[in-house]
Design a protein around this motif. Structure first.
Motif, short mmCIF file in Angstrom:
data_model
loop_
_atom_site.label_atom_id
_atom_site.label_comp_id
_atom_site.label_asym_id
_atom_site.label_seq_id
_atom_site.Cartn_x
_atom_site.Cartn_y
_atom_site.Cartn_z
N THR A 1 53.32 -23.39 38.03
CA THR A 1 53.11 -23.62 39.23
C THR A 1 52.81 -22.27 40.04
OG1 THR A 1 53.90 -24.66 41.31
CG2 THR A 1 55.51 -23.56 40.08
N ARG A 2 51.78 -22.41 41.00
CA ARG A 2 51.65 -21.16 42.12
C ARG A 2 52.71 -20.98 42.96
NH1 ARG A 2 45.66 -20.45 42.13
NH2 ARG A 2 44.70 -21.88 40.51
N VAL B 1 55.78 -19.88 35.12
CA VAL B 1 56.30 -20.91 34.18
C VAL B 1 57.42 -21.20 34.91
CG1 VAL B 1 56.98 -21.55 31.88
CG2 VAL B 1 55.20 -19.80 32.12
N VAL B 2 57.36 -22.76 34.95
CA VAL B 2 58.85 -23.44 35.62
C VAL B 2 59.35 -24.30 34.61
CG1 VAL B 2 58.12 -22.99 37.96
CG2 VAL B 2 57.43 -25.00 36.94
N SER C 1 56.78 -25.89 45.16
CA SER C 1 55.82 -27.01 44.93
C SER C 1 56.58 -27.95 43.44
CB SER C 1 54.42 -26.65 44.62
OG SER C 1 54.61 -25.97 43.40
N ARG C 2 57.35 -27.02 42.65
CA ARG C 2 57.78 -27.87 41.44
C ARG C 2 59.09 -28.49 41.99
NH1 ARG C 2 57.55 -30.35 36.78
NH2 ARG C 2 59.43 -29.80 35.51
N ARG D 1 50.70 -30.63 43.83
CA ARG D 1 49.34 -30.46 43.43
C ARG D 1 49.06 -29.29 42.49
NH1 ARG D 1 46.49 -32.51 48.74
NH2 ARG D 1 46.80 -34.72 48.27
N SER D 2 49.92 -28.01 42.80
CA SER D 2 49.58 -26.84 42.22
C SER D 2 50.40 -26.77 40.84
CB SER D 2 49.89 -25.72 43.02
OG SER D 2 51.62 -25.52 43.54
N SER D 3 51.19 -27.70 40.65
CA SER D 3 51.60 -27.89 39.22
C SER D 3 50.95 -28.46 38.13
CB SER D 3 52.91 -28.57 39.39
OG SER D 3 54.18 -28.03 40.05
N ARG D 4 50.87 -27.59 37.19
CA ARG D 4 49.93 -28.01 35.89
C ARG D 4 50.64 -27.78 34.74
NH1 ARG D 4 44.38 -25.13 36.33
NH2 ARG D 4 45.86 -23.38 36.35
#
Length: 103
Positions: A44-45, A22-23, A49-50, A77-80
């Motif tokens: 995010t993985r 969790v970011v 990336s965040r 792309r890996s942030s959702r």
């Protein structure tokens, strides 16, 4: 519950598959009792990336150098953003996702 208690926690879907960490959190108002409620978490993985995707991303600098926009898009792309009720946290946080009913 405070946002700091959620940030950095490992997030899993309801089937136990790891989603990442969790970011960030999303809260919304406008509920009948006038309080803010946690509705979504951003997971995010990869930690970078965040940072790359949001701080120098295309939404912040739409006319910036094309190389930065491409790298930011690839990195984010890996942030959702996921509904809070579809995420499990480890270690668990008391009152997640909708808070303590008695508070």
């Amino acid at each position: 519950m405070r946002a700091g208690e959620l940030l950095g926690r490992a997030a899993y879907d309801l089937h136990g598959r790891r989603l990442g960490r969790v970011v960030d959190v999303v809260v919304r108002g406008g509920f009948p009792d006038g309080r803010l409620r946690l509705t979504d978490v951003i997971v995010t993985r990869h930690w970078w990336s965040r940072v790359v995707g949001r701080l120098i991303g295309a939404e912040r600098h739409p006319s910036g150098p094309w190389v930065i926009r491409v790298v930011a898009r690839a990195g984010s792309r890996s942030s959702r953003q996921l509904p809070a009720d579809q995420v499990q946290l480890l270690p668990p946080v008391r009152g997640f996702p909708f808070g303590d009913p008695g508070s």
